[in-house]
Design a protein around this motif. Structure first.
Motif, mmCIF file in Angstrom:
data_model
loop_
_atom_site.group_PDB
_atom_site.id
_atom_site.type_symbol
_atom_site.label_atom_id
_atom_site.label_comp_id
_atom_site.label_asym_id
_atom_site.label_seq_id
_atom_site.Cartn_x
_atom_site.Cartn_y
_atom_site.Cartn_z
ATOM 1 N N ASN A 98 103.688 58.604 102.700
ATOM 2 C CA ASN A 98 104.047 58.222 104.064
ATOM 3 C C ASN A 98 103.011 58.722 105.055
ATOM 4 O OD1 ASN A 98 106.509 57.132 103.059
ATOM 5 N ND2 ASN A 98 107.512 59.133 103.245
ATOM 6 N N SER A 99 103.056 58.166 106.241
ATOM 7 C CA SER A 99 102.135 58.583 107.318
ATOM 8 C C SER A 99 100.698 58.632 106.816
ATOM 9 C CB SER A 99 102.554 59.953 107.860
ATOM 10 O OG SER A 99 103.878 59.915 108.352
ATOM 11 N N LEU A 100 100.289 57.579 106.163
ATOM 12 C CA LEU A 100 98.962 57.557 105.547
ATOM 13 C C LEU A 100 97.857 57.619 106.587
ATOM 14 C CD1 LEU A 100 99.724 55.038 102.715
ATOM 15 C CD2 LEU A 100 98.776 57.320 102.385
ATOM 16 N N LYS A 101 96.768 58.266 106.189
ATOM 17 C CA LYS A 101 95.608 58.461 107.054
ATOM 18 C C LYS A 101 94.371 57.868 106.380
ATOM 19 C CE LYS A 101 97.499 62.937 108.506
ATOM 20 N NZ LYS A 101 97.232 64.392 108.617
ATOM 21 N N PRO A 102 93.366 57.534 107.142
ATOM 22 C CA PRO A 102 92.135 56.999 106.519
ATOM 23 C C PRO A 102 91.560 57.923 105.455
ATOM 24 C CG PRO A 102 92.102 56.589 108.877
ATOM 25 C CD PRO A 102 93.314 57.450 108.615
ATOM 26 N N GLU A 103 91.718 59.220 105.626
ATOM 27 C CA GLU A 103 91.186 60.156 104.629
ATOM 28 C C GLU A 103 91.972 60.142 103.319
ATOM 29 O OE1 GLU A 103 92.013 60.829 107.810
ATOM 30 O OE2 GLU A 103 92.892 62.844 108.006
ATOM 31 N N ASP A 104 93.071 59.414 103.286
ATOM 32 C CA ASP A 104 93.809 59.245 102.035
ATOM 33 C C ASP A 104 93.227 58.108 101.186
ATOM 34 O OD1 ASP A 104 96.795 59.833 103.908
ATOM 35 O OD2 ASP A 104 95.780 61.252 102.570
ATOM 36 N N THR A 105 92.269 57.403 101.730
ATOM 37 C CA THR A 105 91.652 56.293 101.005
ATOM 38 C C THR A 105 90.970 56.772 99.742
ATOM 39 O OG1 THR A 105 91.319 54.963 102.995
ATOM 40 C CG2 THR A 105 89.848 54.522 101.153
ATOM 41 N N GLU A 164 90.294 68.441 81.766
ATOM 42 C CA GLU A 164 91.297 68.871 80.797
ATOM 43 C C GLU A 164 92.486 67.924 80.702
ATOM 44 O OE1 GLU A 164 92.387 72.867 81.725
ATOM 45 O OE2 GLU A 164 90.324 73.616 81.643
ATOM 46 N N VAL A 165 92.503 66.886 81.495
ATOM 47 C CA VAL A 165 93.574 65.899 81.431
ATOM 48 C C VAL A 165 93.527 65.174 80.086
ATOM 49 C CG1 VAL A 165 94.370 63.698 82.388
ATOM 50 C CG2 VAL A 165 93.755 65.580 83.914
ATOM 51 N N ASP A 166 94.697 64.943 79.511
ATOM 52 C CA ASP A 166 94.751 64.285 78.209
ATOM 53 C C ASP A 166 94.657 62.768 78.330
ATOM 54 O OD1 ASP A 166 97.214 63.980 75.530
ATOM 55 O OD2 ASP A 166 95.034 63.958 75.464
ATOM 56 N N ILE A 167 95.430 62.201 79.252
ATOM 57 C CA ILE A 167 95.487 60.739 79.363
ATOM 58 C C ILE A 167 95.352 60.347 80.829
ATOM 59 C CG2 ILE A 167 96.826 58.663 78.866
ATOM 60 C CD1 ILE A 167 98.447 60.361 76.862
ATOM 61 N N TRP A 168 94.523 59.342 81.068
ATOM 62 C CA TRP A 168 94.337 58.796 82.415
ATOM 63 C C TRP A 168 94.830 57.355 82.484
ATOM 64 C CZ3 TRP A 168 92.925 61.729 86.395
ATOM 65 C CH2 TRP A 168 92.157 62.880 86.179
ATOM 66 N N GLY A 169 95.372 57.008 83.633
ATOM 67 C CA GLY A 169 95.598 55.609 83.917
ATOM 68 C C GLY A 169 94.298 54.983 84.403
ATOM 69 N N GLN A 170 94.333 53.685 84.637
ATOM 70 C CA GLN A 170 93.112 52.977 85.028
ATOM 71 C C GLN A 170 92.792 53.153 86.503
ATOM 72 O OE1 GLN A 170 96.052 51.557 84.774
ATOM 73 N NE2 GLN A 170 96.248 50.124 86.481
ATOM 74 N N GLY A 171 93.750 53.613 87.283
ATOM 75 C CA GLY A 171 93.533 53.821 88.701
ATOM 76 C C GLY A 171 93.988 52.648 89.535
ATOM 77 N N THR A 172 94.421 52.955 90.743
ATOM 78 C CA THR A 172 94.823 51.918 91.687
ATOM 79 C C THR A 172 94.239 52.270 93.055
ATOM 80 O OG1 THR A 172 96.721 50.686 92.580
ATOM 81 C CG2 THR A 172 97.044 53.042 92.235
ATOM 82 N N GLN A 173 93.691 51.271 93.732
ATOM 83 C CA GLN A 173 93.004 51.508 94.995
ATOM 84 C C GLN A 173 93.995 51.600 96.144
ATOM 85 O OE1 GLN A 173 89.556 51.844 95.681
ATOM 86 N NE2 GLN A 173 90.270 52.347 97.760
ATOM 87 N N VAL A 174 93.802 52.616 96.967
ATOM 88 C CA VAL A 174 94.558 52.782 98.204
ATOM 89 C C VAL A 174 93.546 52.807 99.348
ATOM 90 C CG1 VAL A 174 95.980 54.346 99.571
ATOM 91 C CG2 VAL A 174 96.477 54.013 97.140
ATOM 92 N N THR A 175 93.727 51.909 100.291
ATOM 93 C CA THR A 175 92.835 51.835 101.434
ATOM 94 C C THR A 175 93.649 51.927 102.715
ATOM 95 O OG1 THR A 175 91.290 50.424 100.203
ATOM 96 C CG2 THR A 175 91.061 50.488 102.608
#
Length: 123
Positions: free
Chosen positions: A82-89, A109-120
């Motif tokens: 919530n209350s997203l800011k440009p620096e959250d991009t 050290e992370v075992d499994i990663w997702g592919q990622g999703t873009q937030v702008t």
């Protein structure tokens, strides 16, 4: 190997909200789960994580605006922003720690990663 798939990214204006979801292809009940993000030109950083007992950690003051949750029955992880800011991009990644271990101290050290999703977030 368990796979993670994120959904829910997108473009919003400052002050807007997004809800990210991460669904695992297998059981994640024994794992700490969390979210990282990576802004352009910056290192990947821990946003929030939740261990298998439900203990929650947020980086800095993000807890004032973000809420992490998990549903072990659905093998799902969520991040309400919530209350997203440009620096959250950035690109937001779902992450799983190794079974029966504490949350990774670094992204390496992370075992499994997702592919990622873009937030702008635009101003």
């Amino acid at each position: 190997q368990v796979q993670l798939a994120e959904t829910g990214g997108g473009s919003v204006q400052t002050g807007g909200s997004l809800r990210l979801s991460c669904v695992a292809s297998g059981d994640t009940g024994s794992r700490c789960m969390g979210w990282f993000r990576q802004a352009p030109g910056k290192e990947r950083e821990d946003v929030a994580h939740i261990d298998r007992f439900g203990y929650i950690y947020y980086t800095g003051s993000l807890k004032d605006r973000f809420t992490i949750s998990r549903d072990n029955k659905k093998n799902a992880l969520y991040l309400q922003m919530n209350s997203l800011k440009p620096e959250d991009t950035g690109v937001y990644f779902c992450a799983a720690g190794h079974p029966w271990t504490a949350w990774p101290e670094s992204p390496s050290e992370v075992d499994i990663w997702g592919q990622g999703t873009q937030v702008t977030v635009s101003s």
